[in-house]
Design an enzyme around this catalytic site. Structure first.
Site, PDB file in Angstrom:
ATOM      1  N   SER A 251      83.579  26.583  38.028  1.00  0.00           N
ATOM      2  CA  SER A 251      83.191  25.702  39.129  1.00  0.00           C
ATOM      3  C   SER A 251      82.815  24.276  38.730  1.00  0.00           C
ATOM      4  CB  SER A 251      82.024  26.319  39.910  1.00  0.00           C
ATOM      5  OG  SER A 251      80.873  26.426  39.106  1.00  0.00           O
ATOM      6  N   LYS A 296      73.596  25.768  45.176  1.00  0.00           N
ATOM      7  CA  LYS A 296      73.903  24.592  44.357  1.00  0.00           C
ATOM      8  C   LYS A 296      73.409  23.309  45.023  1.00  0.00           C
ATOM      9  CE  LYS A 296      77.718  26.536  41.725  1.00  0.00           C
ATOM     10  NZ  LYS A 296      79.108  26.391  41.248  1.00  0.00           N
TER      11      LYS A 296
END
Length: 357
Positions: A251, A296
């Site tokens: 990611s 996140k």
């Protein structure tokens, strides 16, 4: 003993017993929480995150932070109390264990998979970044892995460069499987290869290697196979190293690519702003979705981020719970991310494509 006292004691003992059961009974869940955010333009753990040698680099101010999610390990089993507490916390997320770790996957296998995805994301970030800067990157098709007990074991080896299959030149890894499956099981297929040990030689000889195909026995349709996995290996005109320990998965690809570009171009792309983000990236610069987006964004905002570059496919989920003071910026490609940074640097926030629920 008075009845009321007896009832109180019995209730207390029952409660203690239930609590013990809750503490000792494993629950089929795993917990996710915001992990560290790391500035790709800076240092982490005593190392400069992106190290470039053999090419001029430039100072880069501001932040281009990659973000992570902390998860419980594959072997860890939460109890019911931990699961309930996790559900109660806003900054944590409790999910079914099998959504993170497929049944039968060991902790070592999970770590290996994450490490491989992380390595691939770095490679794709380098390719995409250099392509954005119009710096040529050489590539070649290689034998990435040989299946133990497969038809090619002992004749083809990991790292061998595949130049052709049955005389047809190959430039993409998927061409290898396409050419092999033109055969019927039991038929020979001829590989033209440069051995891994000879790759660095300018006059490396090629070899004709014949492998007899076998019938596949996986979940896909029956077809001819030789028991190898083909891949792409890139050769760069200078050295780019990404030093980041204890991080896995794909990611961070987009943020690595942006950090590389910023270091290879004069000035800075953020204008000194704190920009964070996430997203996979492929060799062509396409940004893909990731897991744990809401965690996140929380982690990024807690560290001071004002802007968050968000994969388009994660926008709807991220927009449901945006941390106060954080602007979500929708991106589909590396070009989109570059354009967003130009607007952020100039203070033109109104031009930023936003995520909506």
């Amino acid at each position: 003993m008075p009845r009321r006292t007896a009832t109180l004691i019995a209730s207390t003992l029952t409660l203690i017993a239930l609590l013990c059961v809750a503490l000792l009974t494993p629950a089929p869940y795993a917990e996710m929480s915001p992990g560290p955010t790391v500035n790709t333009l800076g240092d982490y753990g005593g190392d400069t995150v992106i190290q470039i040698s053999g090419r001029q680099t430039y100072p880069a101010d501001g932040h281009l932070n990659m973000t992570t999610v902390r998860v419980t390990g594959a072997d860890y089993r939460m109890n019911l109390v931990e699961a309930l507490l996790g559900w109660a916390r806003h900054d944590d997320k409790v999910v079914e264990h099998d959504t993170l770790y497929p049944p039968g996957q060991t902790a070592e296998q999970a770590d290996q998979e994450n490490a491989e995805e992380f390595s691939q994301s770095q490679d794709s970030a380098k390719v995409a970044a250099l392509d954005e800067l119009h710096i040529p990157v050489q590539s070649r098709v290689i034998v990435a892995a040989v299946v133990k007990g497969g038809a090619a074991e002992g004749t083809l080896h990991a790292g061998d460069v595949i130049k052709a299959v049955d005389g047809t030149k190959v430039t993409q890894s998927d061409q290898v499987a396409q050419l092999v499956t033109k055969h019927k099981p039991g038929e020979p297929v001829v590989f033209t290869v440069v051995r891994a040990a000879d790759v660095k030689s300018k006059s490396a000889p090629t070899h004709q290697v014949t492998v007899t195909t076998r019938e596949s026995h996986d979940q896909g349709p029956s077809r001819a196979v030789v028991g190898i996995q083909a891949g792409i290996e890139h050769t760069y005109p200078f050295t780019i190293d990404i030093k980041l320990a204890d991080v896995g998965g794909p990611s961070a690809g987009m943020m690595f690519a942006l950090g590389i570009i910023d270091k290879l171009t004069p000035g800075n792309m953020t204008g000194g702003n704190f920009v964070a983000g996430t997203g996979t990236i492929d060799d062509n610069g396409t940004v893909g979705p990731i897991g744990g987006i809401s965690l996140k964004t929380i982690g990024a905002r807690d560290k001071g981020a004002r802007f968050f570059l968000t994969p388009a496919d994660n926008c709807e989920e991220a927009a449901k719970d945006v941390p106060k003071g954080l602007t979500l910026v929708k991106v589909k490609t590396l070009d989109d991310a570059m354009a967003a940074l130009t607007n952020i640097k100039s203070g033109n926030d109104a031009a930023l494509p936003s995520c909506t629920g």
